[in-house]
Design a protein around this motif. Structure first.
Motif, mmCIF file in Angstrom:
data_model
loop_
_atom_site.group_PDB
_atom_site.id
_atom_site.type_symbol
_atom_site.label_atom_id
_atom_site.label_comp_id
_atom_site.label_asym_id
_atom_site.label_seq_id
_atom_site.Cartn_x
_atom_site.Cartn_y
_atom_site.Cartn_z
ATOM 1 N N GLN A 1 0.845 -1.184 0.000
ATOM 2 C CA GLN A 1 0.000 0.000 0.000
ATOM 3 C C GLN A 1 0.883 1.237 0.000
ATOM 4 O O GLN A 1 1.798 1.358 0.805
ATOM 5 C CB GLN A 1 -0.899 -0.013 1.242
ATOM 6 N N VAL A 2 0.575 2.150 -0.900
ATOM 7 C CA VAL A 2 1.391 3.342 -1.020
ATOM 8 C C VAL A 2 1.012 4.356 0.048
ATOM 9 O O VAL A 2 -0.166 4.516 0.392
ATOM 10 C CB VAL A 2 1.217 3.961 -2.430
ATOM 11 N N HIS A 3 2.000 5.007 0.591
ATOM 12 C CA HIS A 3 1.796 6.081 1.565
ATOM 13 C C HIS A 3 2.200 7.388 0.907
ATOM 14 O O HIS A 3 3.365 7.559 0.531
ATOM 15 C CB HIS A 3 2.616 5.827 2.823
ATOM 16 N N LEU A 4 1.259 8.269 0.788
ATOM 17 C CA LEU A 4 1.493 9.550 0.144
ATOM 18 C C LEU A 4 1.567 10.658 1.186
ATOM 19 O O LEU A 4 0.836 10.638 2.181
ATOM 20 C CB LEU A 4 0.367 9.859 -0.841
ATOM 21 N N LYS A 5 2.437 11.607 0.933
ATOM 22 C CA LYS A 5 2.576 12.737 1.843
ATOM 23 C C LYS A 5 2.435 14.033 1.072
ATOM 24 O O LYS A 5 3.229 14.325 0.170
ATOM 25 C CB LYS A 5 3.923 12.700 2.547
ATOM 26 N N GLU A 6 1.418 14.790 1.446
ATOM 27 C CA GLU A 6 1.185 16.081 0.823
ATOM 28 C C GLU A 6 1.920 17.183 1.586
ATOM 29 O O GLU A 6 2.041 17.110 2.806
ATOM 30 C CB GLU A 6 -0.318 16.414 0.809
ATOM 31 N N SER A 7 2.371 18.182 0.859
ATOM 32 C CA SER A 7 3.040 19.319 1.481
ATOM 33 C C SER A 7 2.907 20.544 0.582
ATOM 34 O O SER A 7 2.472 20.433 -0.565
ATOM 35 C CB SER A 7 4.522 19.016 1.724
ATOM 36 N N GLY A 8 3.270 21.694 1.132
ATOM 37 C CA GLY A 8 3.277 22.919 0.342
ATOM 38 C C GLY A 8 2.134 23.869 0.621
ATOM 39 O O GLY A 8 2.078 24.958 0.049
ATOM 40 N N GLY A 9 1.214 23.473 1.481
ATOM 41 C CA GLY A 9 0.100 24.351 1.800
ATOM 42 C C GLY A 9 0.539 25.518 2.656
ATOM 43 O O GLY A 9 1.688 25.613 3.086
ATOM 44 N N GLY A 10 -0.403 26.418 2.892
ATOM 45 C CA GLY A 10 -0.101 27.578 3.720
ATOM 46 C C GLY A 10 -1.154 28.639 3.594
ATOM 47 O O GLY A 10 -2.219 28.407 3.010
ATOM 48 N N LEU A 11 -0.845 29.796 4.133
ATOM 49 C CA LEU A 11 -1.741 30.956 4.074
ATOM 50 C C LEU A 11 -1.276 31.860 2.936
ATOM 51 O O LEU A 11 -0.095 32.230 2.873
ATOM 52 C CB LEU A 11 -1.710 31.711 5.400
ATOM 53 N N VAL A 12 -2.201 32.220 2.064
ATOM 54 C CA VAL A 12 -1.862 33.070 0.928
ATOM 55 C C VAL A 12 -2.988 34.057 0.692
ATOM 56 O O VAL A 12 -4.158 33.765 0.987
ATOM 57 C CB VAL A 12 -1.596 32.199 -0.331
ATOM 58 N N GLN A 13 -2.639 35.214 0.198
ATOM 59 C CA GLN A 13 -3.656 36.238 -0.093
ATOM 60 C C GLN A 13 -4.392 35.908 -1.386
ATOM 61 O O GLN A 13 -3.843 35.217 -2.264
ATOM 62 C CB GLN A 13 -2.990 37.603 -0.211
ATOM 63 N N PRO A 14 -5.604 36.382 -1.529
ATOM 64 C CA PRO A 14 -6.311 36.194 -2.801
ATOM 65 C C PRO A 14 -5.472 36.689 -3.973
ATOM 66 O O PRO A 14 -4.847 37.746 -3.895
ATOM 67 C CB PRO A 14 -7.575 37.031 -2.623
ATOM 68 N N GLY A 15 -5.458 35.907 -5.037
ATOM 69 C CA GLY A 15 -4.638 36.219 -6.197
ATOM 70 C C GLY A 15 -3.256 35.622 -6.141
ATOM 71 O O GLY A 15 -2.513 35.666 -7.134
ATOM 72 N N GLY A 16 -2.892 35.062 -4.995
ATOM 73 C CA GLY A 16 -1.567 34.481 -4.827
ATOM 74 C C GLY A 16 -1.449 33.092 -5.406
ATOM 75 O O GLY A 16 -2.396 32.559 -5.997
ATOM 76 N N SER A 17 -0.267 32.500 -5.199
ATOM 77 C CA SER A 17 0.039 31.195 -5.769
ATOM 78 C C SER A 17 0.665 30.281 -4.731
ATOM 79 O O SER A 17 1.319 30.749 -3.789
ATOM 80 C CB SER A 17 1.018 31.350 -6.935
ATOM 81 N N LEU A 18 0.462 29.005 -4.937
ATOM 82 C CA LEU A 18 1.108 27.972 -4.132
ATOM 83 C C LEU A 18 1.337 26.764 -5.024
ATOM 84 O O LEU A 18 0.564 26.545 -5.966
ATOM 85 C CB LEU A 18 0.245 27.534 -2.944
ATOM 86 N N THR A 19 2.355 25.987 -4.698
ATOM 87 C CA THR A 19 2.557 24.713 -5.370
ATOM 88 C C THR A 19 2.582 23.603 -4.330
ATOM 89 O O THR A 19 3.379 23.634 -3.390
ATOM 90 C CB THR A 19 3.862 24.697 -6.176
ATOM 91 N N LEU A 20 1.681 22.666 -4.487
ATOM 92 C CA LEU A 20 1.598 21.521 -3.586
ATOM 93 C C LEU A 20 2.382 20.351 -4.152
ATOM 94 O O LEU A 20 2.472 20.190 -5.373
ATOM 95 C CB LEU A 20 0.141 21.111 -3.393
ATOM 96 N N SER A 21 2.906 19.539 -3.257
ATOM 97 C CA SER A 21 3.637 18.333 -3.651
ATOM 98 C C SER A 21 2.987 17.120 -3.008
ATOM 99 O O SER A 21 2.478 17.200 -1.892
ATOM 100 C CB SER A 21 5.096 18.414 -3.217
ATOM 101 N N CYS A 22 3.051 16.019 -3.718
ATOM 102 C CA CYS A 22 2.553 14.738 -3.224
ATOM 103 C C CYS A 22 3.659 13.728 -3.447
ATOM 104 O O CYS A 22 3.928 13.352 -4.586
ATOM 105 C CB CYS A 22 1.296 14.362 -3.987
#
Length: 120
Positions: A1-22
């Protein structure tokens, strides 16, 4: 069974950007369709994006609410899937999860997710 770990979230203002990783560590994701999902407070978990496996030509899909703003990609050498999010809106606030399917009901195991909060 694969174990996935998400990261990269956070607090950002409207119009901003984020990149999440799995990340799947040493587990190969080459032959899995990979999906990104999110669950807002008091809402059901929804599928928002999917990238097909190597066998499935790597095609991508987006739900209407994120199409044109989010981009899913995968690095099979790093066993990692990404979700680049741009022009973020308050309604994008949610816990984001990845899974080894394009459909919520076919994901057998969920990680802890990563919180994305879009607020001024």
């Amino acid at each position: 069974q694969v174990h996935l770990k998400e990261s990269g979230g956070g607090l950002v203002q409207p119009g901003g950007s984020l990149t999440l990783s799995c990340a799947a560590g040493t587990f190969s994701l080459d032959y899995y369709n990979m999906g990104w999902f999110r669950q807002g407070s008091g809402k059901e978990r929804e599928a928002i994006s999917c990238i097909k496996s190597r066998d499935g030509d790597g095609s991508t899909y987006y739900t209407e609410s994120v199409r044109g703003r989010f981009t899913i990609s995968r690095d099979n050498y790093k066993n990692t899937v990404y979700l680049q999010m741009m022009s973020l809106k308050p309604e994008d606030t949610a816990v984001y999860y990845c899974g080894t399917s394009c459909q919520t009901t076919r994901v057998s195991s969920w990680g802890q997710g990563t919180q994305v909060t879009v607020s001024s």
